[in-house]
Write a protein that holds these residues in place. Sequence first.
Motif, PDB file in Angstrom:
ATOM      1  N   SER A 198       1.096  -0.781   0.127  1.00 50.39           N
ATOM      2  CA  SER A 198      -0.309   0.317  -0.067  1.00 50.39           C
ATOM      3  C   SER A 198       0.576   1.472  -0.288  1.00 50.39           C
ATOM      4  N   GLY A 199       1.639   1.431  -1.606  1.00 48.72           N
ATOM      5  CA  GLY A 199       2.513   2.448  -1.038  1.00 48.72           C
ATOM      6  C   GLY A 199       2.972   3.323  -1.234  1.00 48.72           C
ATOM      7  N   ALA A 200       1.140   3.860  -1.879  1.00 43.72           N
ATOM      8  CA  ALA A 200       0.235   5.076  -2.269  1.00 43.72           C
ATOM      9  C   ALA A 200      -0.478   5.578  -0.964  1.00 43.72           C
ATOM     10  N   ALA A 201      -0.690   4.711  -0.080  1.00 42.59           N
ATOM     11  CA  ALA A 201      -1.846   4.825   0.848  1.00 42.59           C
ATOM     12  C   ALA A 201      -1.111   5.717   1.887  1.00 42.59           C
ATOM     13  N   LEU A 202      -1.638   6.517   2.813  1.00 41.88           N
ATOM     14  CA  LEU A 202      -1.352   6.627   3.760  1.00 41.88           C
ATOM     15  C   LEU A 202      -1.577   5.594   4.571  1.00 41.88           C
ATOM     16  N   ALA A 203      -0.215   5.135   5.659  1.00 43.11           N
ATOM     17  CA  ALA A 203      -0.217   4.432   6.492  1.00 43.11           C
ATOM     18  C   ALA A 203       0.907   4.715   7.215  1.00 43.11           C
ATOM     19  N   ALA A 204       1.193   3.997   9.093  1.00 44.28           N
ATOM     20  CA  ALA A 204       2.510   3.628   9.112  1.00 44.28           C
ATOM     21  C   ALA A 204       3.330   3.314   8.433  1.00 44.28           C
ATOM     22  N   ARG A 205       4.622   4.233   9.078  1.00 45.94           N
ATOM     23  CA  ARG A 205       5.717   3.616   8.342  1.00 45.94           C
ATOM     24  C   ARG A 205       6.869   3.297   9.379  1.00 45.94           C
ATOM     25  N   THR A 206       8.133   2.401   8.362  1.00 44.46           N
ATOM     26  CA  THR A 206       9.260   2.377   9.581  1.00 44.46           C
ATOM     27  C   THR A 206      10.267   1.947   8.056  1.00 44.46           C
ATOM     28  N   ALA A 207      11.345   3.413   8.706  1.00 42.98           N
ATOM     29  CA  ALA A 207      12.027   3.285   7.882  1.00 42.98           C
ATOM     30  C   ALA A 207      13.577   2.819   8.623  1.00 42.98           C
ATOM     31  N   ILE A 208      14.824   2.885   8.095  1.00 42.92           N
ATOM     32  CA  ILE A 208      16.270   3.025   8.629  1.00 42.92           C
ATOM     33  C   ILE A 208      16.993   3.200   6.856  1.00 42.92           C
ATOM     34  N   GLY A 209      18.223   4.447   7.845  1.00 40.11           N
ATOM     35  CA  GLY A 209      19.064   4.717   6.821  1.00 40.11           C
ATOM     36  C   GLY A 209      20.597   5.541   7.249  1.00 40.11           C
ATOM     37  N   TYR A 210      21.615   5.212   6.821  1.00 41.23           N
ATOM     38  CA  TYR A 210      22.227   6.498   8.044  1.00 41.23           C
ATOM     39  C   TYR A 210      22.961   7.300   7.115  1.00 41.23           C
ATOM     40  N   SER A 211      24.377   8.281   7.991  1.00 35.71           N
ATOM     41  CA  SER A 211      24.476   9.727   7.005  1.00 35.71           C
ATOM     42  C   SER A 211      25.320   9.444   5.677  1.00 35.71           C
ATOM     43  N   SER A 212      25.621  10.453   5.003  1.00 40.13           N
ATOM     44  CA  SER A 212      26.286  10.697   4.324  1.00 40.13           C
ATOM     45  C   SER A 212      27.906  10.116   4.519  1.00 40.13           C
ATOM     46  N   ASP A 213      28.395  10.231   5.656  1.00 35.84           N
ATOM     47  CA  ASP A 213      29.647   9.618   6.072  1.00 35.84           C
ATOM     48  C   ASP A 213      30.227   8.819   7.328  1.00 35.84           C
ATOM     49  N   GLY A 214      28.764   7.903   7.447  1.00 35.49           N
ATOM     50  CA  GLY A 214      28.032   6.583   7.604  1.00 35.49           C
ATOM     51  C   GLY A 214      28.509   6.742   9.228  1.00 35.49           C
ATOM     52  N   ARG A 215      28.450   8.181   9.287  1.00 34.12           N
ATOM     53  CA  ARG A 215      28.656   7.819  11.037  1.00 34.12           C
ATOM     54  C   ARG A 215      27.320   7.862  11.701  1.00 34.12           C
ATOM     55  N   TYR A 216      25.930   7.778  11.802  1.00 36.35           N
ATOM     56  CA  TYR A 216      25.147   8.259  12.305  1.00 36.35           C
ATOM     57  C   TYR A 216      23.934   7.346  11.673  1.00 36.35           C
ATOM     58  N   VAL A 217      23.225   6.207  12.204  1.00 37.02           N
ATOM     59  CA  VAL A 217      22.145   5.097  11.618  1.00 37.02           C
ATOM     60  C   VAL A 217      21.050   6.175  12.255  1.00 37.02           C
ATOM     61  N   TYR A 218      19.631   6.290  11.218  1.00 34.82           N
ATOM     62  CA  TYR A 218      18.428   6.949  11.886  1.00 34.82           C
ATOM     63  C   TYR A 218      17.903   5.480  12.052  1.00 34.82           C
ATOM     64  N   LEU A 219      16.566   5.275  12.823  1.00 36.15           N
ATOM     65  CA  LEU A 219      15.607   4.614  13.008  1.00 36.15           C
ATOM     66  C   LEU A 219      14.401   5.528  13.213  1.00 36.15           C
ATOM     67  N   ILE A 220      13.284   5.158  12.141  1.00 40.13           N
ATOM     68  CA  ILE A 220      12.318   6.181  11.920  1.00 40.13           C
ATOM     69  C   ILE A 220      11.594   5.048  12.364  1.00 40.13           C
ATOM     70  N   THR A 221      10.288   6.399  12.513  1.00 45.13           N
ATOM     71  CA  THR A 221       9.026   6.340  12.008  1.00 45.13           C
ATOM     72  C   THR A 221       7.761   6.253  12.335  1.00 45.13           C
ATOM     73  N   ALA A 222       6.341   6.101  11.738  1.00 45.84           N
ATOM     74  CA  ALA A 222       6.081   7.431  11.526  1.00 45.84           C
ATOM     75  C   ALA A 222       4.563   7.055  11.637  1.00 45.84           C
ATOM     76  N   ASP A 223       3.766   7.642  12.048  1.00 44.01           N
ATOM     77  CA  ASP A 223       2.572   6.698  12.778  1.00 44.01           C
ATOM     78  C   ASP A 223       0.919   7.155  11.830  1.00 44.01           C
ATOM     79  N   LYS A 224       0.587   6.957  12.224  1.00 42.37           N
ATOM     80  CA  LYS A 224      -1.216   6.518  11.633  1.00 42.37           C
ATOM     81  C   LYS A 224      -2.119   6.295  11.942  1.00 42.37           C
ATOM     82  N   THR A 225      -2.842   7.577  13.036  1.00 42.04           N
ATOM     83  CA  THR A 225      -3.741   7.439  14.310  1.00 42.04           C
ATOM     84  C   THR A 225      -4.691   8.433  13.750  1.00 42.04           C
ATOM     85  N   SER A 226      -5.685   8.990  14.606  1.00 40.03           N
ATOM     86  CA  SER A 226      -6.630   9.288  14.717  1.00 40.03           C
ATOM     87  C   SER A 226      -6.158  11.025  14.094  1.00 40.03           C
TER      88      SER A 226
END
Length: 927
Positions: free
Chosen positions: A336-364
Amino acid sequence: MNRTTRRTGWRKHTKRVAVLVLSTSMALTTMIGSWPIQPAVYAAVSAQTGQAQAEATLQFIKEDIVTSGAILRTYKWYPASDNNQKSTDLRVIVVDLANPYVELNVMNGKGGELNSKQSVLAMAKETSAVAGINASFFHMYDYTPPNPLGTQITNGQLTVSPLFLKGWYAFGITADRKPVIAEYDFDGVVSAGEGTYRLNGINKPIMSDESNNKSHVDSIFMYTSTWGANPRPALTRPVEVLVVGGIAIDMSTDGPLSLLEIPKDGYILRGEGKGAEFLKNHVKIGEPVYTSYQMRDRNTGASVDPTQFQMLIGGHTLMVDNGQKASFTVDINNVSGAALAARTAIGYSSDGRYVYLITADKTSTSRGMTLKELQEAMIQLGVWRGINLDGGGSTTMVARELGETTPILVNQPAQGSMRQVVNGIGVYTNAPAGEVTGLILGSIPFLFVGEQVKLPVKGYDQYYNPVTNIDLSRPEFALSVTDGYGRFENGYFIPTRTGKATITIAKGSFQVSTDVEIVDRKELASLSLDVSDQVLRRGSSVKLKVKAALKDGRSREVPSNAVEWRIEGFTGSIRDGVLTVEEVDERSMPRIIASYDGYSTSVVLPTLTDSLWADFDTMMPPLSLQLISEKAIVDYRVTNRLQGQATASNVLNWRYDYSQIGQISGKPLPRIAFEFNEGQGMEVAGKPHLLKLDVFGDGKSSTLWLEATDAKGKQHTIHIGKIDWTGWRTLEIDLEAMDIKAPMTVNRLVQESPSNPLPAIDLSFITFEELMAMVDPTVTQGELAIDNIVFQTETRAADPENKTIEMQINNHAVTVNGQTLEIDQPPVIIGQSTMVPIRFIVEAMDGEVEWDAARNKVTLIRGKQFIELWLDERDINYNGKKVTAPQAPTAKNWRTLVPLRVLSELLGWEVYWDNDTQSVKMVGKNQ
């Protein structure tokens, strides 16, 4: 001016976004010490509200330290729209891989098992993670274990081989702490005898590729102890080989091996089709089997050694590459990539120093995100390369608050509760314990004067490890409070006056403060005393619990050391909220009064009184004998002689003989009964708690019991016991556990014969008379007596007599039950209220009146009724509850006058007003 700002060495974005650059570097360096996390640059929403947003923007909300090297940031993300749409709650855990005290690793289901599920919070607690998010998509079908779809490496060990579908990327951390995102394939070989065959994967269920080719056709798969006891998948009847220590030790050529658990130092090779034929033709029991495998980067073709990873976990489509939106590498319609939904993702910075653990909520209150919107947000957060993870109902983030020992849920799951998932990415700390460098003083509920308060202080060291059990009595801590509001003893705060104050704890150069509220009686709405239906008896202990409710709805228990206690009608002591009863005056009304700041509540307690039921002199029910066993012989009498000796009083005495009744093993023993009042019984006055009686025994081990019926018709058997002694003995039988509803009626006394079973001999070889002659008849012959049957019953003091009082406005003459008396202060009318002299009325009704000059308070006590009034205050305390009178009590001629409606509405008295004669008649009532 719209622009994107990056720190030196960070690649600029070509996308234009609104930016708010906060000066936080210094603050973060101070907080985190020698391992600062530099904040990621982020876009922020304009301060102007109600205007159309031209571009998607982020609004920074707050930042919380999780541990040394990890910070939780909270944002609101606003979509690019001409409409004023609601925002999405976005949370990011930023992990600094340059900090040696923080690590990332895979979390699995229950007990760390691969094919099991539990919530991310449970995983984090089980593995001592300080934070974490959910990770891989997983199989949710009933016919296959809940296996992660992608690859998985935990602590350097490959536990699940890569997915053979294309476009599914994985996130990993190498052994030298470098973040990696890539798409992997699996290359493996099985060697046995003179042949080799492709090893297709490790710990994988059956799947289909993009062309619907089944994964396990003509295959060999390896299953390790990590797979657990779950059924291993197969399309046909497989061949299985158990390899331990590199040697084939067992083999099944027609289905699975019959072992439940795979040894930790071994594995199973499971072949189908051509793979099965290879195993049958080349593997010999007792001979070596060799396996080797590696991963391969699908984009570069380079071989990858799985052991180079500390952790690796499968994800989904590539989202961000080189700081730009990446083309989706898989079909996003399946998630359901085109729908509004709760999401979880992960990534890192250009220098490889920082890792980002990401959540986006879908609630009322949080709109959720499409995958394209998530791409934008990831870029704004500073992600250089990132992937999508399992979202929707699986999206979960947990993190440990500063000073706490365990994590908590920090996002709002889309389904309202945390979904159980197969794995997650955990944040771990290996920092050593350090010196306390910070304190957190929690909020304190409203307080009471005199209570001893343990301050809710938590601490953390320079690595942000929680520090528990902080001893504030140690000299390095300085405790202070606003002047005059309290004192400190051994690290505890003791309020000494009501009002609002500030408590401060200082240690060295840092300090923390919190405001406290110390309430007075005027803020109370009620005060209640809970004694849990206890009954007073000499030597008993009663737990006392006082609860206060404020006018604003808040409530809590009042500690015993903040309560002023008073007891009436008995003697005893109260210590730490426990009443110990010494003596009880059965003629009085036992009362406990608990007061705080002059506001009281009262409880009248029942007592236990010995109630004589039968002494066979002055009191006894009519008796009749019932021979339950017809051949029993009983001679009974009420007499003052026993075995030829005079007794002090009459007793019930009987001689019994059961020797004519043959006792067969396993059958009920013979019985007789004394019925009271021809079986109708005689009532016990009050609720019985204890039975006391005197029993004369003959040592023959008869069994005695009473049979009774309670008010609800329930039958009760009161066991007196086995009479295995000789002479008199006084017995006490506790009845409290029997749940008897008063009143109870005792119907009869039952005796069961001593045991004297016949020998187990076949009657075809012997007559019954001969069999009876083989037992000693004296065993079942004897003499018993009982006397002084007393029930200890629950008794409540009698209510005062209800009387009638007649009074007339401004008339000194009154009548009480028809008797005319003179009073010095007659009733008067003040405003719209008729005011009557309360002392005279209450005392005339056999109540008590107390005057507290220091508080201008009048206390009225009549039976169970307890009232406190304060002069010139409309609030009245009635049995602990605050009510408002139509007119405040007042004093006139040294007498307290109260509104007549207080007597009618609060006390429930009947009040009759005659407007023509300006007179009033009051009839007292007991409530």
